[in-house]
Write a protein that holds these residues in place. Structure first.
Motif, PDB file in Angstrom:
ATOM      1  N   GLN A 177      11.481  22.915 -49.569  1.00 31.73           N
ATOM      2  CA  GLN A 177      11.478  23.231 -48.237  1.00 31.73           C
ATOM      3  C   GLN A 177      12.793  22.620 -47.771  1.00 31.73           C
ATOM      4  N   LEU A 178      12.877  21.212 -48.081  1.00 29.57           N
ATOM      5  CA  LEU A 178      13.933  20.490 -47.524  1.00 29.57           C
ATOM      6  C   LEU A 178      15.223  20.710 -47.814  1.00 29.57           C
ATOM      7  N   SER A 179      15.684  21.137 -48.874  1.00 30.91           N
ATOM      8  CA  SER A 179      16.944  21.411 -49.468  1.00 30.91           C
ATOM      9  C   SER A 179      17.607  22.692 -49.227  1.00 30.91           C
ATOM     10  N   GLN A 180      16.935  23.465 -48.931  1.00 29.04           N
ATOM     11  CA  GLN A 180      17.520  24.940 -48.781  1.00 29.04           C
ATOM     12  C   GLN A 180      17.008  25.454 -47.352  1.00 29.04           C
ATOM     13  N   LEU A 181      17.745  25.010 -46.316  1.00 31.94           N
ATOM     14  CA  LEU A 181      17.390  25.408 -44.817  1.00 31.94           C
ATOM     15  C   LEU A 181      17.820  26.867 -44.552  1.00 31.94           C
ATOM     16  N   ASN A 182      17.183  27.672 -44.112  1.00 32.64           N
ATOM     17  CA  ASN A 182      17.774  28.988 -43.925  1.00 32.64           C
ATOM     18  C   ASN A 182      17.676  28.981 -41.974  1.00 32.64           C
ATOM     19  N   ALA A 183      17.902  30.040 -41.533  1.00 29.15           N
ATOM     20  CA  ALA A 183      18.045  29.754 -40.087  1.00 29.15           C
ATOM     21  C   ALA A 183      16.533  29.776 -39.625  1.00 29.15           C
ATOM     22  N   GLY A 184      15.483  30.483 -40.337  1.00 29.59           N
ATOM     23  CA  GLY A 184      14.267  30.172 -39.712  1.00 29.59           C
ATOM     24  C   GLY A 184      13.618  28.856 -39.877  1.00 29.59           C
ATOM     25  N   ASP A 185      14.177  28.104 -41.009  1.00 23.18           N
ATOM     26  CA  ASP A 185      13.724  26.699 -41.165  1.00 23.18           C
ATOM     27  C   ASP A 185      14.387  25.764 -40.136  1.00 23.18           C
ATOM     28  N   VAL A 186      15.477  26.187 -39.764  1.00 25.03           N
ATOM     29  CA  VAL A 186      16.362  25.155 -38.621  1.00 25.03           C
ATOM     30  C   VAL A 186      15.480  25.584 -37.572  1.00 25.03           C
ATOM     31  N   VAL A 187      15.146  26.701 -37.159  1.00 21.43           N
ATOM     32  CA  VAL A 187      14.245  26.911 -35.888  1.00 21.43           C
ATOM     33  C   VAL A 187      12.853  26.260 -35.853  1.00 21.43           C
ATOM     34  N   LEU A 188      12.410  26.278 -37.079  1.00 22.01           N
ATOM     35  CA  LEU A 188      11.083  25.682 -37.443  1.00 22.01           C
ATOM     36  C   LEU A 188      11.261  24.017 -37.006  1.00 22.01           C
ATOM     37  N   LEU A 189      12.195  23.426 -37.561  1.00 25.38           N
ATOM     38  CA  LEU A 189      12.393  22.080 -37.274  1.00 25.38           C
ATOM     39  C   LEU A 189      12.604  21.900 -35.827  1.00 25.38           C
ATOM     40  N   LEU A 190      13.367  22.433 -35.310  1.00 22.63           N
ATOM     41  CA  LEU A 190      13.766  22.279 -33.751  1.00 22.63           C
ATOM     42  C   LEU A 190      12.167  22.493 -33.077  1.00 22.63           C
ATOM     43  N   LEU A 191      11.687  23.453 -33.195  1.00 24.49           N
ATOM     44  CA  LEU A 191      10.421  23.747 -32.416  1.00 24.49           C
ATOM     45  C   LEU A 191       9.453  22.496 -32.982  1.00 24.49           C
ATOM     46  N   ILE A 192       9.480  22.147 -33.937  1.00 28.60           N
ATOM     47  CA  ILE A 192       8.236  20.820 -34.356  1.00 28.60           C
ATOM     48  C   ILE A 192       8.744  19.774 -33.716  1.00 28.60           C
ATOM     49  N   SER A 193      10.181  19.766 -33.651  1.00 32.24           N
ATOM     50  CA  SER A 193      10.494  18.243 -32.968  1.00 32.24           C
ATOM     51  C   SER A 193      10.222  18.373 -31.426  1.00 32.24           C
ATOM     52  N   ASN A 194      10.418  19.514 -30.943  1.00 32.79           N
ATOM     53  CA  ASN A 194       9.986  19.759 -29.562  1.00 32.79           C
ATOM     54  C   ASN A 194       8.446  19.633 -29.297  1.00 32.79           C
ATOM     55  N   ALA A 195       7.666  20.206 -30.163  1.00 32.39           N
ATOM     56  CA  ALA A 195       6.135  19.942 -30.063  1.00 32.39           C
ATOM     57  C   ALA A 195       5.862  18.577 -30.176  1.00 32.39           C
ATOM     58  N   VAL A 196       6.280  17.822 -31.055  1.00 28.67           N
ATOM     59  CA  VAL A 196       5.571  16.734 -31.307  1.00 28.67           C
ATOM     60  C   VAL A 196       6.422  15.478 -30.232  1.00 28.67           C
ATOM     61  N   GLN A 197       7.318  15.789 -29.633  1.00 28.37           N
ATOM     62  CA  GLN A 197       7.980  14.959 -28.800  1.00 28.37           C
ATOM     63  C   GLN A 197       6.999  14.478 -27.530  1.00 28.37           C
ATOM     64  N   ASN A 198       6.355  15.444 -27.064  1.00 32.28           N
ATOM     65  CA  ASN A 198       5.053  15.115 -25.789  1.00 32.28           C
ATOM     66  C   ASN A 198       3.935  14.420 -26.715  1.00 32.28           C
ATOM     67  N   ALA A 199       3.425  14.709 -27.929  1.00 31.43           N
ATOM     68  CA  ALA A 199       2.754  14.098 -28.583  1.00 31.43           C
ATOM     69  C   ALA A 199       2.703  12.573 -28.913  1.00 31.43           C
ATOM     70  N   MET A 200       4.154  12.418 -28.971  1.00 30.61           N
ATOM     71  CA  MET A 200       4.592  10.946 -29.130  1.00 30.61           C
ATOM     72  C   MET A 200       4.704  10.135 -27.853  1.00 30.61           C
ATOM     73  N   VAL A 201       5.353  10.601 -26.917  1.00 32.98           N
ATOM     74  CA  VAL A 201       5.566   9.864 -25.468  1.00 32.98           C
ATOM     75  C   VAL A 201       4.545  10.247 -24.693  1.00 32.98           C
ATOM     76  N   GLY A 202       3.698  11.184 -24.691  1.00 29.55           N
ATOM     77  CA  GLY A 202       2.949  11.488 -23.449  1.00 29.55           C
ATOM     78  C   GLY A 202       3.660  11.788 -22.317  1.00 29.55           C
ATOM     79  N   GLN A 203       2.876  11.121 -21.255  1.00 31.98           N
ATOM     80  CA  GLN A 203       3.842  11.162 -19.954  1.00 31.98           C
ATOM     81  C   GLN A 203       4.785  10.368 -19.676  1.00 31.98           C
ATOM     82  N   ASP A 204       5.088   9.670 -20.609  1.00 30.31           N
ATOM     83  CA  ASP A 204       6.066   8.326 -20.376  1.00 30.31           C
ATOM     84  C   ASP A 204       7.609   8.905 -20.936  1.00 30.31           C
ATOM     85  N   THR A 205       8.289   9.532 -19.821  1.00 29.05           N
ATOM     86  CA  THR A 205       9.679   9.868 -20.177  1.00 29.05           C
ATOM     87  C   THR A 205      10.477   8.752 -19.862  1.00 29.05           C
TER      88      THR A 205
END
Length: 172
Positions: free
Chosen positions: A31-59
């Motif tokens: 899954q890491l080496s052969q990224l298609n458009a759906g994989d890129v979207v998934l990575l972007l959404l995951i990064s957005n989803a975990v951002q709040n989990a990491m920093v909480g209310q601290d921006t």
């Protein structure tokens, strides 16, 4: 109980990092080496989803820097553990898998790694090889890339090629 907000960010970031390492290991290296458009979207959404989990209310700037610093340190520690312990390395990153040997495709390995024969043929062609019988060895590497060792029929000379399909990983 009061917890320092920056320590909270550090603990949250570490938890998210460990979750992502485990998730990537479970979902497969191909899954890491052969990224298609759906994989890129998934990575972007995951990064957005975990951002709040990491920093909480601290921006704050400090919160972002602490989160990034914890991720860098956790990655450094993980790489050192992988380097120092072969068994731990195999647990986190699976071993290379032979897909083709002397022109013969290992269909069982393809099935296990969830790679279609068409994807394998595409990777072989990307290495400039037209016919599978000219492939001496094709390996799915630990980073998800496919390496190919071929033999030129005219000169009987062995050629090695490795196509990088993603950003190079740095080992420090």
């Amino acid at each position: 109980m009061y917890v320092n907000p920056l320590i909270d960010v550090a603990v949250r970031s570490l938890c998210v990092y460990l979750f992502m390492v485990i998730a990537i290991r479970l979902f497969g290296k191909n899954q890491l080496s052969q990224l298609n458009a759906g994989d890129v979207v998934l990575l972007l959404l995951i990064s957005n989803a975990v951002q709040n989990a990491m920093v909480g209310q601290d921006t704050s700037l400090e919160g972002g820097i602490i989160a990034a610093l914890v991720l860098f340190i956790a990655n450094l520690i993980l790489k050192r553990l992988i380097f120092s312990s072969r068994s731990f390395g195999s647990l986190v990153e699976s071993d290379p898998v032979i897909l083709v040997k002397d022109g013969v495709v290992d269909h069982q390995a393809l099935n296990k790694e969830k790679i279609t024969e068409e994807e394998l043929e595409e990777a072989i062609r990307e290495h400039g090889i037209a016919d599978m019988k000219n492939v001496r060895l094709s390996i799915l590497e630990v980073d998800g890339n496919i390496s190919v060792v071929s033999e030129d029929e005219k000169s009987k000379q062995t050629h090695y090629a490795r196509i990088k399909r993603k950003i190079k990983r740095k080992y420090h």
